[in-house]
Design a protein around this motif. Structure first.
Motif, short mmCIF file in Angstrom:
data_model
loop_
_atom_site.label_atom_id
_atom_site.label_comp_id
_atom_site.label_asym_id
_atom_site.label_seq_id
_atom_site.Cartn_x
_atom_site.Cartn_y
_atom_site.Cartn_z
N LEU A 121 11.06 6.75 -2.56
CA LEU A 121 10.43 5.75 -3.43
C LEU A 121 11.27 4.48 -3.47
O LEU A 121 10.73 3.36 -3.42
CB LEU A 121 10.26 6.32 -4.84
CG LEU A 121 9.62 5.38 -5.88
CD1 LEU A 121 8.25 4.94 -5.43
CD2 LEU A 121 9.58 6.04 -7.24
N ASP A 122 12.60 4.63 -3.55
CA ASP A 122 13.47 3.45 -3.56
C ASP A 122 13.35 2.67 -2.27
O ASP A 122 13.34 1.43 -2.26
CB ASP A 122 14.92 3.88 -3.79
CG ASP A 122 15.13 4.42 -5.20
OD1 ASP A 122 16.12 5.16 -5.41
OD2 ASP A 122 14.31 4.12 -6.08
N MET A 175 2.57 9.50 -5.69
CA MET A 175 3.16 10.78 -5.29
C MET A 175 4.38 11.12 -6.13
O MET A 175 4.66 12.30 -6.37
CB MET A 175 3.53 10.73 -3.80
CG MET A 175 2.33 10.60 -2.87
SD MET A 175 2.80 10.31 -1.15
CE MET A 175 3.58 11.87 -0.77
N ALA A 176 5.11 10.10 -6.61
CA ALA A 176 6.28 10.34 -7.44
C ALA A 176 5.88 10.96 -8.79
O ALA A 176 6.65 11.71 -9.38
CB ALA A 176 7.05 9.05 -7.66
N LYS A 177 4.67 10.64 -9.26
CA LYS A 177 4.21 11.21 -10.53
C LYS A 177 4.07 12.73 -10.42
O LYS A 177 4.26 13.44 -11.40
CB LYS A 177 2.87 10.59 -10.93
CG LYS A 177 2.98 9.11 -11.26
CD LYS A 177 1.61 8.54 -11.62
CE LYS A 177 1.69 7.05 -11.93
NZ LYS A 177 0.37 6.48 -12.25
N THR A 178 3.70 13.22 -9.25
CA THR A 178 3.56 14.67 -9.03
C THR A 178 4.79 15.27 -8.35
O THR A 178 4.78 16.42 -7.96
CB THR A 178 2.32 14.96 -8.18
OG1 THR A 178 2.44 14.26 -6.92
CG2 THR A 178 1.07 14.49 -8.90
N LYS A 179 5.84 14.44 -8.19
CA LYS A 179 7.10 14.89 -7.60
C LYS A 179 6.92 15.44 -6.20
O LYS A 179 7.59 16.40 -5.79
CB LYS A 179 7.76 15.93 -8.50
CG LYS A 179 8.16 15.39 -9.86
CD LYS A 179 8.87 16.44 -10.69
CE LYS A 179 9.29 15.86 -12.05
NZ LYS A 179 9.99 16.88 -12.87
N THR A 231 0.84 -1.21 0.00
CA THR A 231 0.00 0.00 0.00
C THR A 231 0.87 1.25 0.00
O THR A 231 0.61 2.21 -0.74
CB THR A 231 -0.91 0.00 1.23
OG1 THR A 231 -1.75 -1.16 1.19
CG2 THR A 231 -1.81 1.23 1.23
N ASN A 232 1.92 1.25 0.83
CA ASN A 232 2.83 2.41 0.87
C ASN A 232 3.53 2.60 -0.48
O ASN A 232 3.69 3.74 -0.95
CB ASN A 232 3.86 2.23 1.98
CG ASN A 232 3.24 2.36 3.35
OD1 ASN A 232 2.21 3.00 3.51
ND2 ASN A 232 3.85 1.77 4.35
N LEU A 233 3.96 1.50 -1.11
CA LEU A 233 4.63 1.61 -2.40
C LEU A 233 3.70 2.19 -3.46
O LEU A 233 4.10 3.05 -4.26
CB LEU A 233 5.13 0.23 -2.83
CG LEU A 233 5.81 0.18 -4.22
CD1 LEU A 233 7.00 1.12 -4.27
CD2 LEU A 233 6.23 -1.25 -4.55
N LYS A 234 2.44 1.74 -3.44
CA LYS A 234 1.47 2.28 -4.40
C LYS A 234 1.28 3.77 -4.20
O LYS A 234 1.25 4.55 -5.16
CB LYS A 234 0.14 1.54 -4.24
CG LYS A 234 -0.91 2.01 -5.23
CD LYS A 234 -2.20 1.22 -5.04
CE LYS A 234 -3.28 1.69 -6.01
NZ LYS A 234 -4.55 0.94 -5.81
N ARG A 235 1.18 4.19 -2.93
CA ARG A 235 1.01 5.62 -2.64
C ARG A 235 2.24 6.41 -3.06
O ARG A 235 2.15 7.49 -3.67
CB ARG A 235 0.75 5.83 -1.16
CG ARG A 235 0.50 7.30 -0.81
CD ARG A 235 0.35 7.54 0.68
NE ARG A 235 -0.76 6.79 1.24
CZ ARG A 235 -0.63 5.74 2.03
NH1 ARG A 235 0.57 5.32 2.38
NH2 ARG A 235 -1.69 5.12 2.52
N TYR A 236 3.46 5.88 -2.79
CA TYR A 236 4.68 6.60 -3.15
C TYR A 236 4.81 6.71 -4.66
O TYR A 236 5.31 7.72 -5.18
CB TYR A 236 5.90 5.89 -2.57
CG TYR A 236 6.22 6.32 -1.16
CD1 TYR A 236 5.73 5.61 -0.06
CD2 TYR A 236 6.99 7.44 -0.91
CE1 TYR A 236 6.01 6.00 1.23
CE2 TYR A 236 7.28 7.84 0.38
CZ TYR A 236 6.79 7.11 1.45
OH TYR A 236 7.08 7.51 2.72
N ARG A 237 4.37 5.67 -5.40
CA ARG A 237 4.44 5.77 -6.86
C ARG A 237 3.50 6.84 -7.39
O ARG A 237 3.84 7.56 -8.33
CB ARG A 237 4.10 4.41 -7.47
CG ARG A 237 5.26 3.42 -7.37
CD ARG A 237 4.88 2.04 -7.86
NE ARG A 237 6.04 1.15 -7.89
CZ ARG A 237 5.97 -0.15 -8.09
NH1 ARG A 237 4.78 -0.74 -8.29
NH2 ARG A 237 7.07 -0.90 -8.10
#
Length: 236
Positions: free
Chosen positions: A209-210, A198-202, A190-196
């Motif tokens: 993310l890593d 959020m990474a789209k909007t920087k 779930t955290n990885l999905k959220r970070y991905r």
């Protein structure tokens, strides 16, 4: 009387007849101009003054002022991501009003993980108790083996039952550990999905993310290892 004197008398009479009217018309005309000018100034003052007065009712203008107010900090008892906000800026609220909703997914995942860890601890405790019982039964069997073969056989039966119970307890513990690993994996996924997202909007760094990717991969590996342990713990 000569012609010249008659003309002078006529001019004098005309001057006397026109004099009062012309002298009275001059001051009246000046007063009229003064009144019109004063009225215009009053109207101009009202046009400028009324908006200024209305503005001054809600605004203060000063170069040396202080604001006295109460600051009330608002903080949740738990940390989390805000799912919905129910108030606007500068909105009046009272005690008990709902301000925001926190995203419950993280809390549910933590609860699931805690419950799985609790079950694993209970299973481990049962396994320890059974192990103590097994040791007691084994020692008793060894002590009685020299006295009587029948008692030895009974002890062997009891030992087999205890071993079976120990195996079942170990299986339960392995399943509980697998469920705990599954809960951690769901949380990391779930955290990885959220970070991905959020990474789209920087809005999150690549390092974060890593770390989220590494945590998800590690928890996935732990889950696979726990599931293999369950397969190996099946009693035959």
């Amino acid at each position: 009387m000569t012609e010249k004197s008659r003309n002078s008398d006529i001019a004098a009479n005309e001057t006397e007849s026109m004099g009062p009217n012309s002298s009275s018309a001059g001051p009246f005309h000046r007063k009229k101009i003064v009144w019109w000018t004063a009225g215009g100034l009053v109207i101009l003052a009202l046009i400028i003054g009324i908006p200024y007065y209305i503005h001054s009712l809600s605004h203060e203008s000063t170069d040396d002022a202080f604001i006295d107010g109460d600051i009330i900090p608002i903080s949740p008892r738990v940390s989390g991501y805000v799912a919905h906000i129910y108030v606007q800026d500068n909105q009046w609220v009272k005690a008990g009003d709902l301000l925001v909703d926190l995203d419950p997914h993280d809390f549910q995942a933590r609860l699931d993980g805690a419950e799985a860890a609790l079950e694993a601890a209970k299973a481990a405790n049962r396994a320890r108790n059974i192990s103590v019982e097994l040791t007691r039964i084994t020692a008793t069997a060894e002590l009685n083996e020299a006295k009587d073969n029948v008692e030895s056989a009974r002890a062997a039966v009891q030992e087999a039952k205890a071993r079976l119970a120990l195996c079942e307890a170990a299986l339960a513990q392995a399943k509980a550990e697998a469920e705990s690993a599954r809960g951690r994996y769901r949380l990391d996924a779930t955290n990885l999905k959220r970070y991905r997202e959020m990474a789209k909007t920087k809005t999150v760094s690549l390092q974060d993310l890593d770390r989220a990717v590494a945590a998800e991969q590690m928890s996935a590996a732990d889950l696979r290892a726990a599931e293999k342990k369950v397969d190996k713990s099946i009693c035959s």
